[in-house]
Design a protein around this motif. Structure first.
Motif, PDB file in Angstrom:
ATOM      1  N   ALA A  18       2.077 -79.285 -59.342  1.00 13.57           N
ATOM      2  CA  ALA A  18       0.745 -79.255 -59.958  1.00 13.57           C
ATOM      3  C   ALA A  18       0.844 -78.665 -61.362  1.00 13.57           C
ATOM      4  O   ALA A  18       1.573 -77.700 -61.590  1.00 13.57           O
ATOM      5  N   PRO A  19       0.137 -79.274 -62.320  1.00  8.02           N
ATOM      6  CA  PRO A  19       0.194 -78.757 -63.688  1.00  8.02           C
ATOM      7  C   PRO A  19      -0.391 -77.349 -63.764  1.00  8.02           C
ATOM      8  O   PRO A  19      -1.320 -77.012 -63.047  1.00  8.02           O
ATOM      9  N   ILE A  20       0.189 -76.545 -64.627  1.00  9.46           N
ATOM     10  CA  ILE A  20      -0.307 -75.183 -64.828  1.00  9.46           C
ATOM     11  C   ILE A  20      -1.235 -75.188 -66.033  1.00  9.46           C
ATOM     12  O   ILE A  20      -0.814 -75.491 -67.152  1.00  9.46           O
ATOM     13  N   LEU A  21      -2.488 -74.875 -65.798  1.00  8.50           N
ATOM     14  CA  LEU A  21      -3.472 -74.876 -66.869  1.00  8.50           C
ATOM     15  C   LEU A  21      -3.788 -73.455 -67.305  1.00  8.50           C
ATOM     16  O   LEU A  21      -3.758 -72.526 -66.486  1.00  8.50           O
ATOM     17  N   PRO A  22      -4.114 -73.277 -68.572  1.00  6.71           N
ATOM     18  CA  PRO A  22      -4.643 -71.968 -68.971  1.00  6.71           C
ATOM     19  C   PRO A  22      -6.019 -71.793 -68.353  1.00  6.71           C
ATOM     20  O   PRO A  22      -6.701 -72.777 -68.054  1.00  6.71           O
ATOM     21  N   SER A  23      -6.416 -70.568 -68.126  1.00  3.56           N
ATOM     22  CA  SER A  23      -7.786 -70.350 -67.671  1.00  3.56           C
ATOM     23  C   SER A  23      -8.725 -70.670 -68.829  1.00  3.56           C
ATOM     24  O   SER A  23      -8.327 -70.633 -69.996  1.00  3.56           O
ATOM     25  N   ALA A  24      -9.964 -71.003 -68.498  1.00  4.58           N
ATOM     26  CA  ALA A  24     -10.918 -71.391 -69.538  1.00  4.58           C
ATOM     27  C   ALA A  24     -11.055 -70.311 -70.599  1.00  4.58           C
ATOM     28  O   ALA A  24     -11.183 -70.607 -71.795  1.00  4.58           O
ATOM     29  N   GLY A  25     -11.004 -69.057 -70.190  1.00  5.48           N
ATOM     30  CA  GLY A  25     -11.169 -67.952 -71.132  1.00  5.48           C
ATOM     31  C   GLY A  25     -10.026 -67.798 -72.115  1.00  5.48           C
ATOM     32  O   GLY A  25     -10.171 -67.100 -73.118  1.00  5.48           O
ATOM     33  N   PRO A  46     -18.396 -66.863 -69.729  1.00  2.00           N
ATOM     34  CA  PRO A  46     -18.345 -68.324 -69.724  1.00  2.00           C
ATOM     35  C   PRO A  46     -17.944 -68.868 -71.092  1.00  2.00           C
ATOM     36  O   PRO A  46     -18.188 -68.230 -72.117  1.00  2.00           O
ATOM     37  N   VAL A  47     -17.331 -70.037 -71.094  1.00  2.30           N
ATOM     38  CA  VAL A  47     -16.872 -70.633 -72.348  1.00  2.30           C
ATOM     39  C   VAL A  47     -17.879 -71.624 -72.917  1.00  2.30           C
ATOM     40  O   VAL A  47     -17.740 -72.052 -74.065  1.00  2.30           O
ATOM     41  N   ALA A  48     -18.875 -72.004 -72.125  1.00  3.79           N
ATOM     42  CA  ALA A  48     -19.880 -72.958 -72.601  1.00  3.79           C
ATOM     43  C   ALA A  48     -21.166 -72.796 -71.812  1.00  3.79           C
ATOM     44  O   ALA A  48     -21.143 -72.366 -70.650  1.00  3.79           O
ATOM     45  N   ALA A  49     -22.269 -73.141 -72.459  1.00  4.76           N
ATOM     46  CA  ALA A  49     -23.567 -73.217 -71.783  1.00  4.76           C
ATOM     47  C   ALA A  49     -23.925 -74.689 -71.673  1.00  4.76           C
ATOM     48  O   ALA A  49     -23.758 -75.461 -72.624  1.00  4.76           O
ATOM     49  N   ILE A  50     -24.435 -75.088 -70.510  1.00 10.70           N
ATOM     50  CA  ILE A  50     -24.775 -76.491 -70.288  1.00 10.70           C
ATOM     51  C   ILE A  50     -26.186 -76.586 -69.726  1.00 10.70           C
ATOM     52  O   ILE A  50     -26.499 -75.970 -68.703  1.00 10.70           O
ATOM     53  N   ASP A  73     -16.920 -70.006 -65.381  1.00  8.24           N
ATOM     54  CA  ASP A  73     -16.507 -70.698 -66.603  1.00  8.24           C
ATOM     55  C   ASP A  73     -17.672 -71.295 -67.381  1.00  8.24           C
ATOM     56  O   ASP A  73     -17.611 -71.413 -68.602  1.00  8.24           O
ATOM     57  N   LEU A  74     -18.733 -71.682 -66.682  1.00  5.09           N
ATOM     58  CA  LEU A  74     -19.859 -72.354 -67.323  1.00  5.09           C
ATOM     59  C   LEU A  74     -21.159 -71.614 -67.032  1.00  5.09           C
ATOM     60  O   LEU A  74     -21.403 -71.185 -65.898  1.00  5.09           O
ATOM     61  N   PHE A  75     -22.000 -71.499 -68.051  1.00  3.62           N
ATOM     62  CA  PHE A  75     -23.334 -70.921 -67.913  1.00  3.62           C
ATOM     63  C   PHE A  75     -24.293 -72.111 -67.847  1.00  3.62           C
ATOM     64  O   PHE A  75     -24.515 -72.796 -68.851  1.00  3.62           O
ATOM     65  N   VAL A  76     -24.824 -72.389 -66.662  1.00  3.02           N
ATOM     66  CA  VAL A  76     -25.534 -73.647 -66.432  1.00  3.02           C
ATOM     67  C   VAL A  76     -27.033 -73.426 -66.229  1.00  3.02           C
ATOM     68  O   VAL A  76     -27.444 -72.576 -65.437  1.00  3.02           O
ATOM     69  N   ILE A  77     -27.832 -74.202 -66.971  1.00  2.00           N
ATOM     70  CA  ILE A  77     -29.284 -74.204 -66.828  1.00  2.00           C
ATOM     71  C   ILE A  77     -29.681 -75.600 -66.374  1.00  2.00           C
ATOM     72  O   ILE A  77     -29.398 -76.591 -67.059  1.00  2.00           O
TER      73      ILE A  77
END
Length: 237
Positions: A29-36, A78-82, A102-106
């Motif tokens: 499995a690919p190793i991804l950086p965390s969103a932060g 969070p890295v983004a608001a949606i 990771d996401l701030f969701v409204i």
């Protein structure tokens, strides 16, 4: 001797798996950086890569563990608001293959951007420092379908609060500017509603112009296609 044979006979089912791994190789499995850990200028690219995994049916479901949940108890980053629709088929965290925190969701019916949504996004920008805000509509949106139906047939009576949503969309300048006789009016109405949200946030978020000009904030629109699972960024013309 019987006990020894019985013990290892129970493991014989592992042999076919070993053969398959030997023949076809083990796909790590690919190793991804965390969103932060992603630099703010690459956050959108990071989210779109997550959407590519989701739409290809290869999600990684990162940072969805109990350990992650406990870490977040100390604070969120969070890295983004949606701002997205409440539609049960449109969960932003899954669509972008992101994890807890990771996401701030409204969310609301029709991804409307009015006072309460602006206040929520303002909190995300001012208090949490998110560098990216996405207003995300989606294909076959029920709220926009009701608006389109009402636009063509004012005799239809909707419940009071659904009518308030329709009236809000109907009052948007972006919707008023759309020609009613175009064949793709429904799709264009969805897009116009997203762009209205983008314009409202740029107009009302404190210091939005300065933050955008200094590349500390980006506010964009997007459409999620429920058939393909893909998110498309739409240009604010």
């Amino acid at each position: 001797m019987i006990r020894y044979t019985k013990k290892y006979t129970q493991l014989i089912w592992l042999i076919p798996i070993g053969i398959l791994i030997f023949l076809f190789g083990y796909k790590k499995a690919p190793i991804l950086p965390s969103a932060g850990e992603v630099p703010q200028e690459y956050v959108l690219d990071f989210l779109m890569e997550g959407n590519e995994r989701f739409s290809a049916d290869e999600p990684l479901h990162p940072d969805q563990t109990l350990e992650r949940l406990r870490d977040l108890n100390r604070g969120q980053h969070p890295v983004a608001a949606i701002v997205s629709c409440s539609d049960s088929r449109v969960p932003p965290e899954l669509i972008f293959d992101q994890g807890l925190g990771d996401l701030f969701v409204i969310r609301n019916a029709g991804n409307i951007v009015s006072d309460y949504e602006i206040g929520s996004v303002e909190y995300a920008v001012e208090a949490l420092g998110v560098p990216l805000v996405i207003v995300m509509g989606h294909t076959n949106c029920g709220a926009l379908a009701a608006f389109v139906d009402h636009d063509h047939d004012h005799s239809h009576i909707y419940p009071e609060y659904i009518q308030k949503i329709i009236d809000y969309i109907d009052a948007e300048e972006e919707e008023k500017a759309l020609p009613r006789d175009i064949p793709n009016f429904f799709d264009k109405a969805i897009e116009a509603n997203v762009l209205h949200g983008v314009h409202e946030l740029k107009k009302h978020i404190p210091h939005a112009d300065s933050l955008i000009n200094h590349k500390h904030l980006r506010i964009i629109g997007a459409i999620y296609d429920m058939e393909t699972g893909k998110v498309k960024v739409i240009e604010d013309k």
